[in-house]
Design an enzyme around this catalytic site. Structure first.
Site, PDB file in Angstrom:
ATOM      1  N   ASP A 264      -2.176 -21.425   7.424  1.00 27.01           N
ATOM      2  CA  ASP A 264      -2.842 -20.426   8.249  1.00 27.01           C
ATOM      3  C   ASP A 264      -2.373 -20.668   9.683  1.00 27.01           C
ATOM      4  O   ASP A 264      -1.883 -21.753  10.029  1.00 27.01           O
ATOM      5  CB  ASP A 264      -4.375 -20.501   8.125  1.00 27.01           C
ATOM      6  CG  ASP A 264      -5.027 -19.180   8.578  1.00 27.01           C
ATOM      7  OD1 ASP A 264      -4.350 -18.377   9.254  1.00 27.01           O
ATOM      8  OD2 ASP A 264      -6.209 -18.954   8.263  1.00 27.01           O
TER       9      ASP A 264
HETATM   10  C1  BGC Z   1      -6.293 -15.761   9.849  1.00 23.46           C
HETATM   11  C2  BGC Z   1      -5.329 -15.315   8.772  1.00 23.46           C
HETATM   12  C3  BGC Z   1      -4.267 -14.440   9.369  1.00 23.46           C
HETATM   13  C4  BGC Z   1      -3.565 -15.172  10.487  1.00 23.46           C
HETATM   14  C5  BGC Z   1      -2.451 -14.387  11.155  1.00 23.46           C
HETATM   15  C6  BGC Z   1      -5.591 -16.333  11.052  1.00 23.46           C
HETATM   16  O1  BGC Z   1      -6.479 -16.499  12.108  1.00 23.46           O
HETATM   17  O2  BGC Z   1      -7.190 -16.711   9.318  1.00 23.46           O
HETATM   18  O3  BGC Z   1      -6.024 -14.644   7.764  1.00 23.46           O
HETATM   19  O4  BGC Z   1      -3.362 -14.047   8.374  1.00 23.46           O
HETATM   20  O5  BGC Z   1      -4.530 -15.503  11.476  1.00 23.46           O
HETATM   21  O6  BGC Z   1      -2.967 -13.318  11.864  1.00 23.46           O
END
Ligand code: BGC
Length: 723
Positions: A264
């Protein structure tokens, strides 16, 4: 043959014993693609390999131009393809070609109880990703809704692992049918947003295996997902991005995952731990790109012998594996974006997701011949949900609001007037929900005055994407923005009041459920939300959505609150309720919910009869084939979802009273009877034995329940499992 099997088993044991993370790869069947990938990896320098393992911009990682390996490009999900942001900044790139289709949110998809809808969702996402030249979609998201306040409940499908799995598999297949990789997220046990990057979820292995992992396993093994995102949180002491058990042992070795584990954004904490535990690609970290954990520090670790080049090669192979199914695949489609066909798919999903909670006076569907005037009341009637809050949204081409949908459907013949009724407080991207529940008396007075003059009042309340947001949990179950006061006042003013709640997670509807006879639940329901809602209100669509999670009467009834394990102490959330999550808890503890899992009405009625099993007794390798007659006893056609739950009688281990094991949604014409067939593999009835680390199918008697919801059980049968 037998000898080969033994040799294979010995090889696996050796791999596990030596603890070499790269060994997992050896277990997978090698095909021509593996050989091709191996040949490419041989040509790469260590520096080129390392470059492929970390971001080189917000949403991409480097390729190797010398070898014609392109950049890996990705984008959010899950509501649609996120607008283009600048390469190194979250600000909009201000493109004019990236307006996309807004697809219904995760809990809306789950409320359809229809894998066909999840597949449609996936195809649209895949086609739009191609039009934007993105090869990884950071979707679908499907963590278990463990507690109702989680800010991402609206994204996370349901509280049941089987329902989640069935939908996730089809969403993945849909996306990947377009040669775009699904990145299923967030692996694993990502159930609260408070302290999401630091909380340690302590979960026993049985609970992990039975509740939190099955949908991921299904997405990998049945859906064949080419990538997966490690979650921010820790599980049993280790961050998900450096969790050897979750990544190397379970995902890669046990489940045979051949794709890439992507962190993530900003979810990596150490070089060695993450590299050796099975993370393949670091994304979203801060600071100069060449200083990221998987950049220069990883190169240095390899040179110092702390991470083997074999481990690096395995990561590169996985990324190439993903690429050979996507950007480097043959006949890669060009894709298309925001097309009428995509709107139609969004509409189909939305219209199957809307849940009729109450229709005691048969006010719905509206009698459009008799109704001459409608007051549409509430801020949410004119609000859009594609954007808002901290999480990823969609820059939409269009989003039909409730008011626009109702006007388009009824305007002209019926006088449709609007009053705002309440004003959603602006919470900002990272705001809090405190002080967001103050009624605005002037707006209420206007609404009441209007409601008194019309035949029907349609109240559009609920939350929005700021109130339910990634990065924070709600504080309580209360409806926000003074909505309860508005509902009470308008309901007193107009006896024909219909309440429409638009939200993505459970709320406290106790009062409304007491005072109102007509209640509908809609969601953050995509580009065609208003059209679908209007069609449900007028009966063009007969509602068929079913709740994907339990609405507790009170927060303290729900397991994490009853056991005081949320948000945890000292950054430790002890999942003390174990396997008793969602309806498993309420059923087993005999706590009545407000609306149970699987609940939803129709404009027609269905009678269930004649539940039959193909046998009375089964062996472990057998399939239970069940059939049940479902008759549409009303005068219009409608869709019913038959839900099949199974419970073990006198189990040797603690078990839920019953668990969802199969379901099927079917369209039945008036007065017709459908014979609905469902099957359950006996080995799927197993529990995970923590002491022996094995799945155990208990012998003895089981009860099978066929219902229209988890509490509305219409037919019961028993069977046994023997040696
Ligand atoms: C989220 C993800 C997301 C990523 C990129 C993170 O804060 O938890 O679900 O894909 O950001 O935007």
């Amino acid at each position: 043959m037998k000898n080969n099997t033994y040799l294979y088993a010995i090889a696996i044991c050796l791999a596990l014993l030596t603890g070499d993370p790269a060994r997992g790869y050896a277990q997978r069947k090698s095909g021509p693609l593996d050989l091709k990938i191996n040949a490419i990896v041989k040509k790469m320098t260590l520096e080129e390999k390392i470059d492929m393992l970390h971001g080189n911009a917000l949403f991409s990682s480097a390729g190797v131009p010398r070898l014609a390996i392109p950049e890996l490009t990705c984008d959010d999900g899950p509501l649609g393809v996120r607008e283009e942001v600048l390469r190194f900044d979250w600000k909009s790139a201000n493109w004019t070609t990236d307006s996309a289709t807004f697809l219904p949110n995760g809990s809306a998809i789950a409320a359809t109880w229809n894998p066909v809808m999840a597949n449609k969702y996936g195809i649209v996402l895949g086609e739009e990703a191609n039009a934007r030249k993105k090869i990884v979609m950071l979707a679908p998201a499907f963590n278990i809704c463990r507690m109702p306040l989680c800010g991402r409940t609206y994204e996370y499908y349901s509280e049941d692992p089987y329902l989640n799995g069935q939908l996730a598999v089809q969403a993945v297949k849909g996306i990947q049918s377009q040669h775009v990789a699904a990145c299923v997220k967030h692996y694993a046990v990502n159930n609260q947003e408070i302290n999401r990057s630091t909380v340690n979820a302590v979960v026993d292995e049985r609970t992990l295996r039975e509740i939190y992992l099955p949908a991921f396993k299904a997405a990998i093994q049945q859906g064949d997902a080419w990538s997966i995102m490690s979650a921010y949180n820790k599980v049993n002491g280790y961050w998900c991005s450096e969790n050897d058990i979750l990544l190397n042992q379970i995902l890669k070795k046990e489940w045979g995952f051949k794709g890439a584990v992507i962190s993530d954004w900003g979810g990596v904490h150490h070089t060695l731990a993450a590299a050796n535990a099975g993370l393949d690609l670091e994304m979203g970290s801060s600071g100069p790109y060449d200083q990221w954990y998987f950049a220069k520090p990883l190169l240095a670790a390899v040179k110092a012998g702390k991470v083997t080049e074999k481990v690096i090669d395995d990561k590169v192979r996985r990324i190439l594996w993903l690429m050979y199914h996507t950007s480097l695949s043959e006949n890669h489609p060009n894709g298309s974006i925001a097309t009428p066909a995509h709107d139609k798919a969004a509409y189909d999903i939305a219209s199957e997701s809307i849940v009729l909670l109450k229709n005691d006076q048969h006010l719905l569907p509206l009698n459009t011949k008799a109704v001459k005037s409608i007051a549409v009341i509430g801020d949410n009637a004119t609000k859009t949900f594609a954007l808002g809050g901290y999480g990823a949204g969609v820059k939409v081409k269009h989003e039909i609001t409730a008011l626009a949908g109702i006007k388009a459907k009824l305007g002209g013949a019926v006088e449709v007037k609007f009053a705002q009724g309440y004003q959603a407080a602006s919470l900002g991207r990272r705001g809090t929900s405190e002080d967001s529940n103050k009624p605005d008396q002037a707006l209420i007075d206007q609404a009441v005055a209007l409601a008194k003059t019309t035949d029907v009042a349609i109240l559009c309340i609920g939350s929005n994407r700021e109130f339910e947001s990634e990065g924070r949990d709600r504080k309580n179950l209360e409806l926000p923005f003074g909505e309860q006061a508005l509902v009470s006042a308008v309901t007193a003013a107009n006896p024909n009041t219909i309440v429409v709640v638009m939200a993505g997670a459970p709320y406290d509807l106790n009062e409304i459920n007491k005072t109102n006879h007509t209640i509908i639940w809609s969601w953050f329901n995509g580009s065609e939300a208003g059209t679908a809602l209007a069609d449900v209100l007028t009966g063009t669509v007969n509602p068929s959505g079913k709740m994907p999670f339990t609405f507790p009467v009170s927060l303290k009834d729900s397991p994490a609150f009853a056991l005081n394990t949320y948000p945890g102490e000292n950054l430790t959330a002890n999942y003390a309720e174990g396997i008793l999550v969602g309806y498993r808890w309420y059923d087993t503890k005999k706590i009545d919910p407000l609306y149970c899992f699987g609940y939803g009405l129709s404009y027609t009625e269905f009678a269930f009869s004649n539940l039959k099993l193909n046998n009375k007794s089964y062996r472990e390798g057998d399939k239970i084939m069940a059939s049940i007659n479902v008759k549409n006893t009303g005068s219009i056609s409608g869709k019913e979802t038959v839900q099949l739950y199974i419970g073990k009688l006198n189990s040797a281990v603690p078990r839920a009273e019953k668990e969802l094991r199969s379901f099927k949604k079917i369209l039945i014409a008036p007065s017709q009877t459908a014979v609905v067939s469902l099957s359950v593999a006996v080995h799927d009835l197993a529990y995970f034995d923590d002491s022996t680390k094995k799945w155990v199918v208990e012998k003895g008697n089981y009860k099978i329940f066929a219902g229209s919801s988890s509490k509305d059980i219409r037919q019961v049968a028993t069977f046994s499992v023997h040696n």
